[in-house]
Design a protein around this motif. Structure first.
Motif, PDB file in Angstrom:
ATOM      1  N   LEU A   1     -13.387 -23.829 -15.315  1.00 56.00           N
ATOM      2  CA  LEU A   1     -13.562 -22.853 -14.249  1.00 56.00           C
ATOM      3  C   LEU A   1     -13.874 -23.532 -12.919  1.00 56.00           C
ATOM      4  O   LEU A   1     -13.399 -23.102 -11.863  1.00 56.00           O
ATOM      5  CB  LEU A   1     -14.677 -21.867 -14.620  1.00 56.00           C
ATOM      6  CG  LEU A   1     -14.874 -20.698 -13.672  1.00 56.00           C
ATOM      7  CD1 LEU A   1     -13.703 -19.729 -13.753  1.00 56.00           C
ATOM      8  CD2 LEU A   1     -16.187 -19.978 -13.971  1.00 56.00           C
TER       9      LEU A   1
ATOM     10  N   TYR B   1     -11.525 -22.764  -9.729  1.00 52.98           N
ATOM     11  CA  TYR B   1     -12.063 -22.215  -8.490  1.00 52.98           C
ATOM     12  C   TYR B   1     -12.058 -23.251  -7.369  1.00 52.98           C
ATOM     13  O   TYR B   1     -11.772 -22.931  -6.212  1.00 52.98           O
ATOM     14  CB  TYR B   1     -13.490 -21.719  -8.714  1.00 52.98           C
ATOM     15  CG  TYR B   1     -13.604 -20.356  -9.368  1.00 52.98           C
ATOM     16  CD1 TYR B   1     -12.497 -19.530  -9.559  1.00 52.98           C
ATOM     17  CD2 TYR B   1     -14.842 -19.866  -9.782  1.00 52.98           C
ATOM     18  CE1 TYR B   1     -12.622 -18.281 -10.148  1.00 52.98           C
ATOM     19  CE2 TYR B   1     -14.981 -18.613 -10.363  1.00 52.98           C
ATOM     20  CZ  TYR B   1     -13.873 -17.827 -10.542  1.00 52.98           C
ATOM     21  OH  TYR B   1     -13.989 -16.586 -11.124  1.00 52.98           O
TER      22      TYR B   1
ATOM     23  N   LEU C   1      -8.901 -23.643  -5.377  1.00 46.22           N
ATOM     24  CA  LEU C   1      -8.487 -22.472  -4.610  1.00 46.22           C
ATOM     25  C   LEU C   1      -9.144 -22.378  -3.236  1.00 46.22           C
ATOM     26  O   LEU C   1      -8.671 -21.634  -2.372  1.00 46.22           O
ATOM     27  CB  LEU C   1      -8.791 -21.192  -5.400  1.00 46.22           C
ATOM     28  CG  LEU C   1      -7.890 -20.916  -6.612  1.00 46.22           C
ATOM     29  CD1 LEU C   1      -8.478 -19.799  -7.471  1.00 46.22           C
ATOM     30  CD2 LEU C   1      -6.476 -20.542  -6.170  1.00 46.22           C
TER      31      LEU C   1
ATOM     32  N   VAL D   1     -18.411 -25.375  -4.718  1.00 46.53           N
ATOM     33  CA  VAL D   1     -17.995 -24.608  -5.895  1.00 46.53           C
ATOM     34  C   VAL D   1     -18.366 -25.353  -7.173  1.00 46.53           C
ATOM     35  O   VAL D   1     -18.897 -24.770  -8.127  1.00 46.53           O
ATOM     36  CB  VAL D   1     -16.479 -24.326  -5.850  1.00 46.53           C
ATOM     37  CG1 VAL D   1     -16.023 -23.644  -7.127  1.00 46.53           C
ATOM     38  CG2 VAL D   1     -16.138 -23.471  -4.642  1.00 46.53           C
TER      39      VAL D   1
ATOM     40  N   CYS E   1     -21.067 -23.896 -10.025  1.00 48.90           N
ATOM     41  CA  CYS E   1     -20.727 -23.767 -11.445  1.00 48.90           C
ATOM     42  C   CYS E   1     -21.632 -24.638 -12.313  1.00 48.90           C
ATOM     43  O   CYS E   1     -22.109 -24.196 -13.366  1.00 48.90           O
ATOM     44  CB  CYS E   1     -19.255 -24.135 -11.667  1.00 48.90           C
ATOM     45  SG  CYS E   1     -18.067 -22.945 -11.010  1.00 48.90           S
TER      46      CYS E   1
ATOM     47  N   GLY F   1     -16.461 -16.859  -7.977  1.00 51.01           N
ATOM     48  CA  GLY F   1     -15.209 -16.698  -7.254  1.00 51.01           C
ATOM     49  C   GLY F   1     -15.236 -15.646  -6.169  1.00 51.01           C
ATOM     50  O   GLY F   1     -14.417 -15.672  -5.245  1.00 51.01           O
TER      51      GLY F   1
ATOM     52  N   VAL G   1     -17.534 -17.540  -2.823  1.00 49.62           N
ATOM     53  CA  VAL G   1     -17.376 -18.930  -2.385  1.00 49.62           C
ATOM     54  C   VAL G   1     -17.181 -19.004  -0.870  1.00 49.62           C
ATOM     55  O   VAL G   1     -16.736 -18.062  -0.233  1.00 49.62           O
ATOM     56  CB  VAL G   1     -16.171 -19.604  -3.089  1.00 49.62           C
ATOM     57  CG1 VAL G   1     -16.454 -19.804  -4.560  1.00 49.62           C
ATOM     58  CG2 VAL G   1     -14.897 -18.767  -2.901  1.00 49.62           C
TER      59      VAL G   1
ATOM     60  N   VAL H   1      -5.991 -26.280  -9.385  1.00 47.14           N
ATOM     61  CA  VAL H   1      -5.992 -24.918  -9.913  1.00 47.14           C
ATOM     62  C   VAL H   1      -5.266 -24.876 -11.255  1.00 47.14           C
ATOM     63  O   VAL H   1      -5.747 -24.289 -12.228  1.00 47.14           O
ATOM     64  CB  VAL H   1      -5.322 -23.953  -8.911  1.00 47.14           C
ATOM     65  CG1 VAL H   1      -5.320 -22.527  -9.465  1.00 47.14           C
ATOM     66  CG2 VAL H   1      -6.043 -23.985  -7.569  1.00 47.14           C
TER      67      VAL H   1
ATOM     68  N   THR I   1      -2.637 -17.907 -12.384  1.00 50.33           N
ATOM     69  CA  THR I   1      -3.518 -16.743 -12.278  1.00 50.33           C
ATOM     70  C   THR I   1      -3.090 -15.687 -13.290  1.00 50.33           C
ATOM     71  O   THR I   1      -3.929 -15.006 -13.894  1.00 50.33           O
ATOM     72  CB  THR I   1      -3.494 -16.168 -10.859  1.00 50.33           C
ATOM     73  OG1 THR I   1      -3.851 -17.192  -9.920  1.00 50.33           O
ATOM     74  CG2 THR I   1      -4.468 -15.009 -10.717  1.00 50.33           C
TER      75      THR I   1
ATOM     76  N   LEU J   1     -11.646 -15.054  -4.702  1.00 49.91           N
ATOM     77  CA  LEU J   1     -10.758 -15.617  -5.715  1.00 49.91           C
ATOM     78  C   LEU J   1     -10.375 -14.567  -6.761  1.00 49.91           C
ATOM     79  O   LEU J   1     -10.050 -14.912  -7.901  1.00 49.91           O
ATOM     80  CB  LEU J   1     -11.411 -16.843  -6.367  1.00 49.91           C
ATOM     81  CG  LEU J   1     -11.909 -17.923  -5.387  1.00 49.91           C
ATOM     82  CD1 LEU J   1     -12.471 -19.123  -6.132  1.00 49.91           C
ATOM     83  CD2 LEU J   1     -10.799 -18.350  -4.432  1.00 49.91           C
TER      84      LEU J   1
ATOM     85  N   VAL K   1     -11.880 -12.098  -8.526  1.00 48.81           N
ATOM     86  CA  VAL K   1     -12.609 -11.988  -9.792  1.00 48.81           C
ATOM     87  C   VAL K   1     -12.442 -10.597 -10.395  1.00 48.81           C
ATOM     88  O   VAL K   1     -12.135 -10.449 -11.584  1.00 48.81           O
ATOM     89  CB  VAL K   1     -14.107 -12.304  -9.597  1.00 48.81           C
ATOM     90  CG1 VAL K   1     -14.843 -12.227 -10.936  1.00 48.81           C
ATOM     91  CG2 VAL K   1     -14.287 -13.677  -8.967  1.00 48.81           C
TER      92      VAL K   1
END
Length: 392
Positions: free
Chosen positions: A24, A28, A31, A40, A44, A113, A116, A200, A262, A311, A313
């Motif tokens: 993850l 993220y 992106l 980011v 996480c 996401g 950010v 990504v 995605t 992003l 979510v």
């Protein structure tokens, strides 16, 4: 204790942790803009560490204790009364604790996401801690811990069906992300593209592999059910990747890598609640619809509602999880009342708790960084580091 079951869930536990760290984080991180990628990663990583400690201290007991219909109580706080010989079904209970800990890690991490590039780091930690204990852990108890939405609860002998977290993980994280995005407001610059689509793709691929532990491990046994859950997970992910890319090609003339991966996540989120209850053909249908449905949800949230869920979510995880939960009833594996009723109850609870926590936590620590920090990037301004030093 069953040795085969135990061995498989040990592997599945590692796979689910792999979803957050590094999957993850890379998904993220690629992106966002280059000036924010480390922030980011930091969010996480810090969430993974903090949730682990809090799950040990209180979360596991709230979710899987014997307290009653609404919460599990504090009888198992700090793993009180649990030793290597204590069993939960065919597994050592300490392994159930560890497996579920990885779910408690990734759920608040998914919310990252939405905020950010503009969130205060102190807010991230305090909000995530309280949200996991006050929102996620009770919902887990209601559905997986014998609470009032499970079998024998308010929906009768057969309660809600949520195999691996369509409601528990994806609906809660998706709705919380949407609430925070609205409270936080949009970024000053919303037009910058992902700084590294390659990251990504790598992150999405890691999530795909880790999802075998997420869904296959939720069988809590090494048997045909786990094998089928793993199989339908893969079919849905592959199909949604293709349907997302095809829909992009039809609408915009080009299919993008970021779009295709995605779509992978949309297919994975959508099959998650249903993966223990449907077969391969149903998975094909769920994945095909999810790739288009979630893509249209992205456009709705971004363009029509003008919400900067950065992003996507809610559009991918929230909509995907809700869709998959509904499809369980559509394919006859549960009642419509149980599925829709549980979605509504958990949805309202999540929205109210998340909004209250945003307001409460913002009194203690700033919700949003200042304009200078947002403009220059969180990496250097907040953490004193750069992801890329072009002069070295």
């Amino acid at each position: 204790m069953n040795g085969a079951d135990t061995a498989w869930i040990i592997v599945a536990t590692a796979l689910v942790l792999f979803m957050t760290l590094p999957g993850l984080a890379l998904f993220y991180g690629g992106l966002v803009r280059a000036r924010n990628v480390l922030s980011v990663f930091m969010q996480c990583y810090a969430i993974a560490c903090l949730m682990s400690v809090l799950w040990f201290a209180l979360g596991y007991s709230i979710a899987f204790g014997d307290g009653g219909a609404l919460w599990g109580g504090l009888g198992k706080a700090f793993l009180s009364g649990i030793s290597t010989d204590t069993l939960s079904g065919t597994l050592p209970e300490v392994l159930l604790f560890a497996f579920q800990m990885t779910f408690a890690i990734i759920t608040p991490a998914l919310i990252v996401g939405a905020y950010v590039e503009r969130i205060g780091f102190g807010f991230v930690l305090l909000f995530s801690a309280l949200w996991m204990l006050i929102c996620y852990a009770p919902v887990t108890h209601w559905i997986w811990g014998g609470g009032f939405l499970a079998d024998g609860g308010i929906f009768g002998d057969t309660g809600v069906r949520d195999f691996a977290g369509g409601i528990v993980v994806h609906e809660t994280a998706g709705l919380a992300a949407l609430v925070i995005a609205v409270c936080l407001g949009p970024r000053k610059n919303r037009t910058t593209p992902p700084h590294n689509p390659g990251l990504v793709m790598v992150g999405a691929a890691m999530l795909w592999v880790g999802w075998f532990g997420f869904n296959g491990g939720s069988q809590l046994a090494a048997d045909g059910g786990a094998a089928m859950a793993l199989t339908v997970t893969h079919i849905s992910a592959a199909t949604a990747s293709l349907s997302w890319a095809l829909w992009e090609r039809i609408k915009f003339g080009k299919a993008s890598l970021v779009g295709m991966v995605t779509g992978t996540i949309a297919g994975l989120a959508s099959i998650t609640p249903a993966s223990g209850f449907v077969g391969p053909v149903a998975a094909l249908i769920i994945g095909a619809v999810a790739g288009i449905l979630c893509q249209e949800a992205v456009n709705l949230i971004r363009e029509k509602l003008n919400i900067d869920d950065t992003l996507d979510v809610f559009a991918v995880h929230g909509v995907g999880g809700i869709f998959g939960t509904i499809m369980i009833a559509a394919f006859g594996a549960s009642s419509w009342a149980a599925q829709l009723g549980s979605l509504a109850i958990v949805g309202v609870f999540t929205i109210v708790v998340t909004f209250a926590l945003v307001k409460l936590v913002s009194l203690a620590t700033p919700l949003r960084v200042d304009l200078e920090t947002e403009t220059n990037g969180l990496d250097l301004q907040v953490h004193g580091e750069r992801a890329y030093d072009m002069t070295s």
